[in-house]
Structures are given as structure tokens and as C-alpha cells.
Design an enzyme around this catalytic site. Structure first.
Site, PDB file in Angstrom:
ATOM      1  N   SER A 100      47.154  44.531  75.428  1.00 33.24           N
ATOM      2  CA  SER A 100      47.970  44.337  76.626  1.00 33.24           C
ATOM      3  C   SER A 100      48.682  42.982  76.614  1.00 33.24           C
ATOM      4  CB  SER A 100      47.075  44.514  77.850  1.00 33.24           C
ATOM      5  OG  SER A 100      47.849  44.616  79.002  1.00 33.24           O
ATOM      6  N   ASP A 242      55.058  43.653  79.575  1.00 34.35           N
ATOM      7  CA  ASP A 242      54.050  43.157  78.639  1.00 34.35           C
ATOM      8  C   ASP A 242      54.058  44.103  77.425  1.00 34.35           C
ATOM      9  OD1 ASP A 242      52.720  45.342  79.769  1.00 34.35           O
ATOM     10  OD2 ASP A 242      50.773  44.358  79.779  1.00 34.35           O
ATOM     11  N   ASP A 244      52.314  46.456  76.127  1.00 32.62           N
ATOM     12  CA  ASP A 244      52.066  47.892  76.226  1.00 32.62           C
ATOM     13  C   ASP A 244      52.781  48.499  77.438  1.00 32.62           C
ATOM     14  OD1 ASP A 244      50.224  46.619  77.958  1.00 32.62           O
ATOM     15  OD2 ASP A 244      48.910  48.369  77.941  1.00 32.62           O
ATOM     16  N   ASP A 246      52.773  48.435  80.673  1.00 35.15           N
ATOM     17  CA  ASP A 246      52.291  48.940  81.959  1.00 35.15           C
ATOM     18  C   ASP A 246      52.596  47.954  83.088  1.00 35.15           C
ATOM     19  OD1 ASP A 246      50.410  47.160  81.020  1.00 35.15           O
ATOM     20  OD2 ASP A 246      48.673  48.455  81.370  1.00 35.15           O
TER      21      ASP A 246
HETATM   22 MG    MG Z   1      49.370  45.842  79.765  1.00 36.13          MG
END
Ligand code: MG
Length: 468
Positions: A100, A242, A244, A246
Site C-alpha cells: 500500500s 497510493d 495500490d 485504494d
Molecule cells: Mg493502499
């Protein structure tokens, strides 16, 4: 670091292929690795762009395959794309390989159930027990399944996200949008999304090679390039994800960082304003946020006649409560917007389309939409604390906090609410630290609260030392 929220570590130090493979064996056993043949559990695996991702993937696949799972490998995808695919493919679970917002040297495994939601505390414990017991269900040679590649995740995800909004309306505005994907998994899919919405894109750090150009946490200090770009170029709005994808942060048309807390508040304000002409019971209108999320979102919910529920920090807590309450929108103040019409998980693409439609429908600039919201200043700090004494320290702290006229909540560490400010002190799930989050109408007051509570915690620690 192995915890109920997954396993993460520094590649080449704590995160080794052996550890990752064993976690794969444990997860395969957890989802029912003793079932074989046509009954074999199906696991969806995706990863972000980190250079270490391929190594981690092969290790985890070896573990999963050894337990007789069959695998769909999505390749490089965002976390929300992977979770949507878990549901779409009716898989028994999923693993996302991503640390992340953590720096480039880190990587991690995140575990999801068949509903595409993170394993909860109980499920996470079961998985860890299996891991530590090491009693894995290994398949025989003829029970070993295949790895199938599937590259349809992006299209499926885009289709779901675009259903949320009036694409024609957004297209008609011809927005100019800057995007910083931190060279992460958001790059390709978000560029495609913006193209479909007729936006003129100014990309920065959108090469999905996993070489992060800055610390990947989408915070003010890390997004200076994007702020300068937005100030220099004639953009309507700038977005940062970020690695990934999300989480979403927003920079306005003048190059000012709005603060991650405003992402959810702006998205919620737009979605809830759409309810105004609907006649259903207002009592059933619920927004779910975590204990550390800004009051801005809470007040937005109240403005629109909705109840706002707070749950302990952790995406799974928000997601599960949202599903129970049939919440309209929810998420986390760190830029995590959850819209159940797409999926019960944080999704930066959902945030982007909602904000763009909000701008398109209102005709307002993003800075004006932000200025319409209540104004609060949030400050965050963390202090190192030995794990063994954290519970005791928080306990004493909540006792001494009595009588300060605050509303006390001890569901997740300690949260104290006053008329115009609040403070939340909680132990981290992943590090031996205590986080202090404070919010007030001025940043001076929020800083004061942080200082006051970190002094108190230090004093309690000192008292412990003296007792020994
Ligand atoms: Mg993330």
C-alpha cells in the site's frame, strides 16, 4: 511483521520467499485446501507495481498450488480491481500483494474472503493459527491445479465505476485533470477512466514501473510535484493515488492540497445531496466512518439528514458495518471512499468519478466545493510505546480523562469528544506505536491536544519505569 491484518516486511530482510510461501500454504488450507478436483478452491491473486512483486507472487503461488487451490492471476491491478474480481469470479478468496502506502522496500500480503472484503479479526486469527501450527493440507500430484491469467479486471472495474455517474455530463465539461499515480497500479486504469470521461490528462509519475518517485503516502509533503504542476498548468483538479490505488488525495485548481480528509467528505456530500428528492425513510440513511475520520464527513452526513456511525479503525470494520446497515456511503479519512454500489472496499477511482460529477453538476470549482464544507484542522502524531504496556497506559489515560467534560469512547483505544474538538489515541495494529489524532477548528488547538496527550502518555510511561 505478521498480524491479523496480513503480513508485511522489508524485502530481503523480514519478507522472505519462505515466509510468503508458508503464508500461501496457510491461506490455501484456510479456504479449504483439502477439497480437490472440481471442488478445488479458486483464489484470485493480484499485485501492485513494486519491483519485488513478481518474487512475492511466485512464492505465494507455490504455497497456494501446493494445497490444491486453483489460481486466477490478475497481474498488476489495483486493490479495488482485485476485490471486484474476487466477487465477479465467485472465488473462494483472494490475495493482493502490495504494501500500500509503505515505502518501496516494503511488500505485503493482504487476504480477502469470498465476498472480496478483508478477513476480519476472527478470520485473521484462524489464518494465523494455521500458519503457526504449520499443519498444511498438501495436495497429491494429480490434485495440483493450474494458474490462469486474466487481464479483464481493469475493464470490469471501469464498467462498475462508470455506472455510478452521468458520463455524458462529465464529458461535456471537458475537464483538464492532473494525475499522480506514484508509478503504481493506478496508473493505466485511471488514465483509461479519465479518457473515457473526456478529460484532458496531464500525467505525472504515471509510469507503472514501481519505482516510486516520492514517499508513496499521499500526503501534503509527498505531493509537492503535483501541487506545483496544478499551480503551473491550467487544470480543473489534480488527483493522487497510493501505489495500490485504494486511497485518493485531491489538489485544487490553484495547486493547494485539500487534505485527504476532504476526499471522503466531498464524495459523501455529492452522493448524499442526490438523496434529497427521494422519499425513503431518513432513519435508514446511514454513513459509516472510522474513529479517526474527520468531523467534516460527520457534519456532511448530518446536513443531509443521515446518521453517521463510527467504528474502530480498519477497512474491514467499516465495510462490514456498512453492509449490515445498508449504508449509502462510507470510508476512511485517509482518502478511502467506499461506495457499496461498486464494492465494499476503498476505491480511488470511485472517489474520482464522484468528485468529477460533483464539479460537473454544480458548475463549481473544486476549491469552491471544498470551501462549502465545514472547516476543521486535523493533526496526527505517533509515539513509540512498548507493546506490553499499551493497554495499561490507555486504560489509565481514560481514567484520568474522566471529568474533562468529554464524551468518552473506548471501543478502539480512547476517543474523547468535546463540542468543538476531539482526540483519538489508539495503538497501531502493525507497529509498536500509539497514534494520536486530534481535530479542532484551528490547527493550533489540534496541535495543543496532540502535545497534551503525548505528554500524558510519556508521564504514564515514566511512572511505569519508576515502579519497576
Ligand atoms: Mg493502499
Amino acid at each position: 511483521m505478521i498480524s491479523i491484518s496480513g503480513v508485511r516486511g522489508i524485502v530481503g530482510e523480514s519478507l522472505t520467499p519462505e515466509l510468503v510461501m508458508r503464508m500461501g500454504e496457510a491461506f490455501g488450507t484456510y479456504v479449504g485446501g483439502n477439497k480437490t478436483g472440481p471442488e478445488a478452491p479458486l483464489i484470485v491473486v493480484g499485485r501492485d507495481t513494486r519491483v519485488s512483486g513478481e518474487m512475492v507472487k511466485h512464492s505465494v503461488l507455490a504455497g497456494l498450488l501446493s494445497t490444491g487451490c486453483s489460481i486466477v492471476d490478475l497481474g498488476v491491478v489495483t486493490t479495488p480491481t482485485a476485490t471486484i474480481m474476487i466477487e465477479a469470479l465467485k472465488a473462494n478468496g483472494g490475495i493482493v500483494i502490495s504494501a500500500s502506502h509503505n515505502p518501496i522496500e516494503w511488500n505485503a500480503l493482504k487476504f480477502f474472503g469470498s465476498d472480496g472484503i478483508y478477513l476480519d479479526t476472527e478470520e485473521g486469527k484462524q489464518l494465523l493459527d494455521l500458519y503457526y501450527q504449520g499443519d498444511f493440507k498438501h495436495a497429491r500430484w494429480h490434485q495440483i491445479q493450474e494458474v490462469t491469467k486474466d487481464s479483464s479486471g481493469d475493464d470490469r472495474h471501469l464498467e462498475e465505476v462508470l455506472k455510478l455517474v452521468d458520463t455524458k455530463l462529465i464529458r461535456s465539461r471537458g475537464f483538464t485533470v492532473a494525475l499522480d499515480s506514484c508509478n503504481g497500479a493506478g496508473a493505466g486504469i485511471t488514465e483509461k477512466l479519465l479518457e473515457k470521461l473526456g478529460c484532458q490528462l496531464i500525467p505525472i509519475h504515471c509510469t507503472p514501473d514501481g519505482l516510486f518517485p516520492h514517499d508513496p503516502e499521499p500526503s501534503f509533503l509527498n505531493l509537492q510535484d503535483l501541487c506545483e504542476l496544478a499551480a503551473r498548468e491550467d487544470v480543473d483538479v489534480a488527483f493522487a493515488q497510493d501505489p495500490d490505488a485504494d486511497r485518493l488525495a485531491i489538489v485544487d485548481e490553484n495547486g493547494s492540497f485539500l487534505g485527504e480528509e476532504y476526499t471522503l467528505a466531498l464524495a459523501a456530500d455529492f452522493v448524499l445531496s442526490g438523496l434529497e428528492n427521494k422519499t425513503e425513510e431518513t432513519a435508514t440513511r446511514v454513513v459509516v466512518i472510522n474513529m479517526s475520520t474527520s468531523r467534516v464527513t460527520e457534519e456532511v452526513a448530518l446536513r443531509h439528514g443521515c446518521r453517521c456511525l463510527r467504528v474502530p479503525v480498519g477497512e474491514v470494520n467499516v465495510a462490514v458495518r456498512m453492509r449490515e446497515e445498508k449504508a449509502i456511503i462510507g470510508g476512511e479519512g485517509n482518502g478511502g471512499v467506499i461506495d457499496p454500489r461498486v464494492h465494499y472496499g476503498r476505491d480511488s477511482l470511485v472517489g474520482i468519478v464522484l468528485i468529477l460529477e460533483s464539479m460537473a453538476r454544480s458548475g463549481k470549482k473544486i476549491s469552491e466545493l471544498a470551501a462549502d464544507l465545514p472547516s476543521y484542522q486535523i493533526c496526527k502524531a505517533k509515539i513509540a510505546l512498548s507493546r506490553t504496556r499499551t493497554a495499561e497506559t490507555l486504560n489509565l489515560l481514560s481514567q484520568t480523562a474522566d471529568g474533562q467534560g468529554a464524551k468518552v469512547n473506548t471501543e478502539d483505544g480512547l476517543r474523547l469528544d468535546w463540542e468543538d474538538c476531539w482526540v483519538h489515541v489508539r495503538p497501531s495494529n502493525t507497529e509498536p506505536v500509539v497514534r494520536i489524532i486530534a481535530e479542532a477548528t484551528t490547527s493550533e488547538r489540534a496541535q495543543e491536544l496532540i502535545q497534551e496527550f503525548s505528554d500524558k502518555i510519556h508521564q504514564l510511561e515514566k511512572d511505569f519505569e519508576e515502579q519497576i
